[in-house]
Design an enzyme around this catalytic site. Structure first.
Site, PDB file in Angstrom:
ATOM      1  N   ARG A 189       0.830  -1.230   0.000  1.00 50.31           N
ATOM      2  CA  ARG A 189       0.000   0.000   0.000  1.00 50.31           C
ATOM      3  C   ARG A 189       0.861   1.275   0.000  1.00 50.31           C
ATOM      4  NH1 ARG A 189      -3.038  -3.709  -0.666  1.00 50.31           N
ATOM      5  NH2 ARG A 189      -5.170  -3.884   0.119  1.00 50.31           N
TER       6      ARG A 189
ATOM      7  N   SER B 108     -10.728  -0.237   3.001  1.00 47.49           N
ATOM      8  CA  SER B 108      -9.995  -0.286   4.283  1.00 47.49           C
ATOM      9  C   SER B 108      -9.533   1.122   4.645  1.00 47.49           C
ATOM     10  CB  SER B 108      -8.751  -1.166   4.165  1.00 47.49           C
ATOM     11  OG  SER B 108      -9.094  -2.468   3.750  1.00 47.49           O
TER      12      SER B 108
ATOM     13  N   GLU C 207      -4.685   4.326   5.571  1.00 43.38           N
ATOM     14  CA  GLU C 207      -4.439   4.004   4.160  1.00 43.38           C
ATOM     15  C   GLU C 207      -5.054   5.072   3.262  1.00 43.38           C
ATOM     16  OE1 GLU C 207      -5.710   0.042   2.248  1.00 43.38           O
ATOM     17  OE2 GLU C 207      -6.608   1.593   1.026  1.00 43.38           O
TER      18      GLU C 207
HETATM   19  P1  FAD Z   1      -8.585   8.543  -5.975  1.00 44.54           P
HETATM   20  O1  FAD Z   1      -9.295   8.285  -4.718  1.00 44.54           O
HETATM   21  O2  FAD Z   1      -9.219   9.446  -6.963  1.00 44.54           O
HETATM   22  O3  FAD Z   1      -7.139   9.084  -5.650  1.00 44.54           O
HETATM   23  C1  FAD Z   1      -6.326   8.457  -4.682  1.00 44.54           C
HETATM   24  C2  FAD Z   1      -4.998   9.242  -4.571  1.00 44.54           C
HETATM   25  O4  FAD Z   1      -4.279   9.114  -5.790  1.00 44.54           O
HETATM   26  C3  FAD Z   1      -5.215  10.746  -4.372  1.00 44.54           C
HETATM   27  O5  FAD Z   1      -4.167  11.224  -3.558  1.00 44.54           O
HETATM   28  C4  FAD Z   1      -5.116  11.324  -5.766  1.00 44.54           C
HETATM   29  O6  FAD Z   1      -4.689  12.677  -5.786  1.00 44.54           O
HETATM   30  C5  FAD Z   1      -4.072  10.402  -6.407  1.00 44.54           C
HETATM   31  N1  FAD Z   1      -4.265  10.192  -7.850  1.00 44.54           N
HETATM   32  C6  FAD Z   1      -5.364   9.653  -8.450  1.00 44.54           C
HETATM   33  N2  FAD Z   1      -5.157   9.546  -9.774  1.00 44.54           N
HETATM   34  C7  FAD Z   1      -3.912  10.038 -10.021  1.00 44.54           C
HETATM   35  C8  FAD Z   1      -3.129  10.212 -11.204  1.00 44.54           C
HETATM   36  N3  FAD Z   1      -3.585   9.870 -12.426  1.00 44.54           N
HETATM   37  N4  FAD Z   1      -1.890  10.753 -11.073  1.00 44.54           N
HETATM   38  C9  FAD Z   1      -1.410  11.112  -9.866  1.00 44.54           C
HETATM   39  N5  FAD Z   1      -2.113  10.999  -8.707  1.00 44.54           N
HETATM   40  C10 FAD Z   1      -3.343  10.444  -8.786  1.00 44.54           C
HETATM   41  N6  FAD Z   1      -7.579  -0.692  -2.583  1.00 44.54           N
HETATM   42  C11 FAD Z   1      -6.784  -1.778  -2.644  1.00 44.54           C
HETATM   43  O7  FAD Z   1      -5.565  -1.648  -2.796  1.00 44.54           O
HETATM   44  N7  FAD Z   1      -7.293  -3.037  -2.531  1.00 44.54           N
HETATM   45  C12 FAD Z   1      -8.603  -3.265  -2.364  1.00 44.54           C
HETATM   46  O8  FAD Z   1      -9.025  -4.412  -2.276  1.00 44.54           O
HETATM   47  C13 FAD Z   1      -9.477  -2.144  -2.300  1.00 44.54           C
HETATM   48  N8  FAD Z   1     -10.802  -2.326  -2.114  1.00 44.54           N
HETATM   49  C14 FAD Z   1     -11.630  -1.244  -2.041  1.00 44.54           C
HETATM   50  C15 FAD Z   1     -12.993  -1.463  -1.847  1.00 44.54           C
HETATM   51  C16 FAD Z   1     -13.861  -0.390  -1.770  1.00 44.54           C
HETATM   52  C17 FAD Z   1     -15.342  -0.645  -1.582  1.00 44.54           C
HETATM   53  C18 FAD Z   1     -13.374   0.937  -1.905  1.00 44.54           C
HETATM   54  C19 FAD Z   1     -14.328   2.093  -1.867  1.00 44.54           C
HETATM   55  C20 FAD Z   1     -12.013   1.164  -2.078  1.00 44.54           C
HETATM   56  C21 FAD Z   1     -11.129   0.073  -2.145  1.00 44.54           C
HETATM   57  N9  FAD Z   1      -9.737   0.248  -2.311  1.00 44.54           N
HETATM   58  C22 FAD Z   1      -8.913  -0.839  -2.410  1.00 44.54           C
HETATM   59  C23 FAD Z   1      -9.164   1.599  -2.386  1.00 44.54           C
HETATM   60  C24 FAD Z   1      -9.228   2.234  -3.796  1.00 44.54           C
HETATM   61  O9  FAD Z   1     -10.175   1.597  -4.605  1.00 44.54           O
HETATM   62  C25 FAD Z   1      -7.872   2.200  -4.497  1.00 44.54           C
HETATM   63  O10 FAD Z   1      -6.903   2.876  -3.724  1.00 44.54           O
HETATM   64  C26 FAD Z   1      -7.930   2.835  -5.879  1.00 44.54           C
HETATM   65  O11 FAD Z   1      -6.715   2.615  -6.551  1.00 44.54           O
HETATM   66  C27 FAD Z   1      -8.212   4.328  -5.842  1.00 44.54           C
HETATM   67  O12 FAD Z   1      -8.460   4.766  -7.173  1.00 44.54           O
HETATM   68  P2  FAD Z   1      -9.163   6.151  -7.469  1.00 44.54           P
HETATM   69  O13 FAD Z   1      -9.049   6.419  -8.938  1.00 44.54           O
HETATM   70  O14 FAD Z   1     -10.511   6.183  -6.912  1.00 44.54           O
HETATM   71  O15 FAD Z   1      -8.203   7.149  -6.677  1.00 44.54           O
HETATM   72  N1  EPU Z   2     -11.401  -9.767  10.510  1.00 39.85           N
HETATM   73  C1  EPU Z   2     -11.950  -9.488  11.747  1.00 39.85           C
HETATM   74  N2  EPU Z   2     -13.047  -8.668  11.774  1.00 39.85           N
HETATM   75  C2  EPU Z   2     -13.622  -8.149  10.649  1.00 39.85           C
HETATM   76  C3  EPU Z   2     -13.065  -8.465   9.405  1.00 39.85           C
HETATM   77  C4  EPU Z   2     -11.940  -9.266   9.353  1.00 39.85           C
HETATM   78  O1  EPU Z   2     -11.474  -9.927  12.772  1.00 39.85           O
HETATM   79  O2  EPU Z   2     -14.606  -7.404  10.777  1.00 39.85           O
HETATM   80  C5  EPU Z   2     -10.173 -10.589  10.470  1.00 39.85           C
HETATM   81  C6  EPU Z   2     -10.436 -12.057  10.090  1.00 39.85           C
HETATM   82  O3  EPU Z   2      -9.573 -12.858  10.861  1.00 39.85           O
HETATM   83  C7  EPU Z   2     -10.026 -12.126   8.641  1.00 39.85           C
HETATM   84  C8  EPU Z   2      -8.896 -11.100   8.564  1.00 39.85           C
HETATM   85  O4  EPU Z   2      -9.285 -10.082   9.495  1.00 39.85           O
HETATM   86  O5  EPU Z   2      -9.559 -13.389   8.282  1.00 39.85           O
HETATM   87  C9  EPU Z   2      -8.668 -10.502   7.190  1.00 39.85           C
HETATM   88  O6  EPU Z   2      -9.883  -9.935   6.701  1.00 39.85           O
HETATM   89  P1  EPU Z   2     -10.140  -9.753   5.146  1.00 39.85           P
HETATM   90  O7  EPU Z   2      -9.848 -11.011   4.423  1.00 39.85           O
HETATM   91  O8  EPU Z   2     -11.485  -9.147   4.978  1.00 39.85           O
HETATM   92  O9  EPU Z   2      -9.020  -8.752   4.682  1.00 39.85           O
HETATM   93  P2  EPU Z   2      -8.377  -7.442   5.321  1.00 39.85           P
HETATM   94  O10 EPU Z   2      -7.015  -7.773   5.827  1.00 39.85           O
HETATM   95  O11 EPU Z   2      -9.306  -6.789   6.286  1.00 39.85           O
HETATM   96  C10 EPU Z   2      -7.161  -6.720   3.139  1.00 39.85           C
HETATM   97  C11 EPU Z   2      -7.025  -5.469   2.343  1.00 39.85           C
HETATM   98  C12 EPU Z   2      -8.220  -5.288   1.434  1.00 39.85           C
HETATM   99  C13 EPU Z   2      -8.298  -6.472   0.484  1.00 39.85           C
HETATM  100  C14 EPU Z   2      -8.433  -7.749   1.311  1.00 39.85           C
HETATM  101  C15 EPU Z   2      -8.386  -8.996   0.452  1.00 39.85           C
HETATM  102  C16 EPU Z   2      -5.641  -3.963   3.618  1.00 39.85           C
HETATM  103  C17 EPU Z   2      -5.571  -2.735   4.458  1.00 39.85           C
HETATM  104  N3  EPU Z   2      -6.849  -4.329   3.225  1.00 39.85           N
HETATM  105  O12 EPU Z   2      -8.275  -6.536   4.024  1.00 39.85           O
HETATM  106  O13 EPU Z   2      -8.026  -4.096   0.683  1.00 39.85           O
HETATM  107  O14 EPU Z   2      -9.375  -6.343  -0.404  1.00 39.85           O
HETATM  108  O15 EPU Z   2      -7.345  -7.841   2.264  1.00 39.85           O
HETATM  109  O16 EPU Z   2      -7.093  -9.202  -0.023  1.00 39.85           O
HETATM  110  O17 EPU Z   2      -4.607  -4.545   3.305  1.00 39.85           O
HETATM  111  C18 EPU Z   2      -8.390  -1.748   0.681  1.00 39.85           C
HETATM  112  O18 EPU Z   2      -7.161  -1.626   0.633  1.00 39.85           O
HETATM  113  O19 EPU Z   2      -9.172  -0.775   0.669  1.00 39.85           O
HETATM  114  C19 EPU Z   2      -8.963  -3.081   0.765  1.00 39.85           C
HETATM  115  C20 EPU Z   2     -10.262  -3.314   0.836  1.00 39.85           C
END
Ligand code: FAD
Ligand code: EPU
Length: 346
Positions: free
Chosen positions: A164, A240, A336
């Site tokens: 991240r 997250s 994050e």
């Molecule tokens: P934005 O929110 O628009 O921007 C994020 C940052 O990047 C800001 O600082 C912005 O200024 C900068 N930025 C954006 N575009 C550019 C560009 N072209 N050039 C330079 N800077 C830029 N993330 C994960 O890693 N794994 C996950 O599983 C995950 N699951 C998610 C689930 C949900 C429901 C949500 C809402 C978010 C999740 N995220 C996850 C976080 C998010 O989706 C990612 O970080 C994604 O890459 C953000 O993209 P965005 O275009 O919306 O960025």
């Molecule tokens: N857990 C709890 N309580 C909860 C949820 C989860 O105790 O409410 C514990 C469980 O033991 C579970 C573990 O946490 O096994 C991990 O949970 P999960 O698999 O949902 O993943 P996470 O670690 O919470 C990370 C990423 C996610 C990504 C998933 C799947 C980070 C900060 N988050 O979540 O990314 O989608 O793994 O790979 O690394 C994001 O970055 O926005 C994001 C959603």
């Protein structure tokens, strides 16, 4: 490029925070963007680039120019018998790129299905999920210097990817507009089904892990994600809110002795990753609502906007959560989500 004044950013961030940008424009092509950077950017106090707005928390009106990235397109720039080099413009929706690749059986990003946002933001925090990170398939990106309009190429080393994290979230923060991203994908993919519940979902669908296609894996990931993560269209959130903390083996051993059920993963470098969601849940936050905000009932790590919360209300809640985890476990959670406030541009 048309510059609008006093524009609500509510439709442009998945938390659904209603703040205003003093100036707002949509970037749709490179030439116009470079013209803007070279000729007018000095005039604006600060610049905020927005993709899908799915990883930002907007804490106040933005007294500068917001550039919404809408530069889209996907091209195959090179291929051989084994690999394909895909170049995507940064405003392309990430999940559309995943579908484009999965539909052609180009493997490598199927485990990253359904992550919201744009391709250009993916390198910002080296997006990751279900056992894959962007860096695993990343080749290079083109970025536009926000002061000079000059285009630079960053290879994987130059991006300094970590969990991240990247150079664009640290020392080069707000300095470059990521314009395109090139990935190297496999034409003979070996799906990664080892993470989390992927195999369980495959079994439910009578698919043997060895026989699974990358479409099967993408569909399984989509199903898991939909079952636990709130849809921002229904309830505001940015995924997250905190990173999962990494602690030393000594710290982990003490925690395991005190809390034998604590989930933990030993990393190749010997440190131990602990799910922030578990720490937060143990502090009693899961499903807890305070005013307009709270922690999601299915995923404690996701902070949500129930209705009309301000960015500062969500930030205060997050700090409260962070403090209680620190008090109970002596672990400092790191945010994050990108906090967008005047101090972020100081
Ligand atoms: P934005 O929110 O628009 O921007 C994020 C940052 O990047 C800001 O600082 C912005 O200024 C900068 N930025 C954006 N575009 C550019 C560009 N072209 N050039 C330079 N800077 C830029 N993330 C994960 O890693 N794994 C996950 O599983 C995950 N699951 C998610 C689930 C949900 C429901 C949500 C809402 C978010 C999740 N995220 C996850 C976080 C998010 O989706 C990612 O970080 C994604 O890459 C953000 O993209 P965005 O275009 O919306 O960025
Ligand atoms: N857990 C709890 N309580 C909860 C949820 C989860 O105790 O409410 C514990 C469980 O033991 C579970 C573990 O946490 O096994 C991990 O949970 P999960 O698999 O949902 O993943 P996470 O670690 O919470 C990370 C990423 C996610 C990504 C998933 C799947 C980070 C900060 N988050 O979540 O990314 O989608 O793994 O790979 O690394 C994001 O970055 O926005 C994001 C959603």
């Amino acid at each position: 490029m048309k510059i609008l004044e006093h524009t609500s950013l509510k439709p442009y961030n998945t938390f659904g925070i209603d703040v205003f940008a003093a100036h707002f424009c949509r970037a749709r092509d490179k030439e116009a963007l470079i013209y803007l950077i070279k000729n007018t950017l000095e005039y604006y106090k600060n610049i905020l680039i927005l993709g899908g707005g799915s990883n930002v928390l907007l804490c106040s009106d933005f007294e500068g120019l917001v550039i919404k990235n809408e530069i889209i397109g996907i091209d195959i720039i090179k291929e051989d018998d084994e690999h394909v080099w895909i170049r995507s413009m940064s405003g392309t929706n990430w999940h559309e790129l995943v579908n484009y690749c999965v539909n052609r059986n180009y493997g490598g990003i199927e485990n990253l299905a359904l992550i919201p946002g744009t391709v250009g933001a993916a390198p910002m925090q080296n997006i990751g999920a279900y056992g894959t990170e962007l860096k695993d398939v990343f080749l290079a990106l083109e970025a536009i210097d926000m002061k000079t309009g000059e285009i630079l190429i960053f290879d994987r080393d130059a991006c300094a990817f970590e969990y991240r994290q990247s150079v664009f979230k640290k020392e080069l923060k707000n300095k470059y507009f990521i314009y395109s991203v090139t990935l190297k994908l496999s034409k003979h993919p070996i799906p990664n089904t080892t993470y989390g519940d992927i195999q369980k979902i495959l079994q439910e669908n009578n698919i043997a892990a060895k026989a699974a296609s990358i479409r099967d894996v993408a569909d399984a990931v989509i199903k898991i994600r939909k079952s636990k993560l709130p849809d921002p269209k229904e309830i505001g959130n940015a995924g997250s809110f905190f990173k999962n903390p990494e602690v030393t083996k000594e710290v982990a051993d003490k925690l395991i002795a005190q809390y034998p059920t604590i989930p933990h993963y030993i990393l190749p470098n010997g440190t131990v990753k602990i799910p922030a969601a578990w720490l937060i849940e143990q502090c009693g936050w899961k499903g807890k609502r305070i005013g307009n905000t709270g922690n999601h009932e299915k995923q404690a790590l996701v902070i949500v906007n129930y209705k009309d919360a301000s960015g500062n209300e969500i930030l205060e809640h997050a700090i409260h959560v962070q403090q209680s985890v620190y008090n109970k476990f002596n672990i400092q959670l790191e945010m994050e989500v990108n906090i967008i406030s005047p101090s972020a541009f100081a």
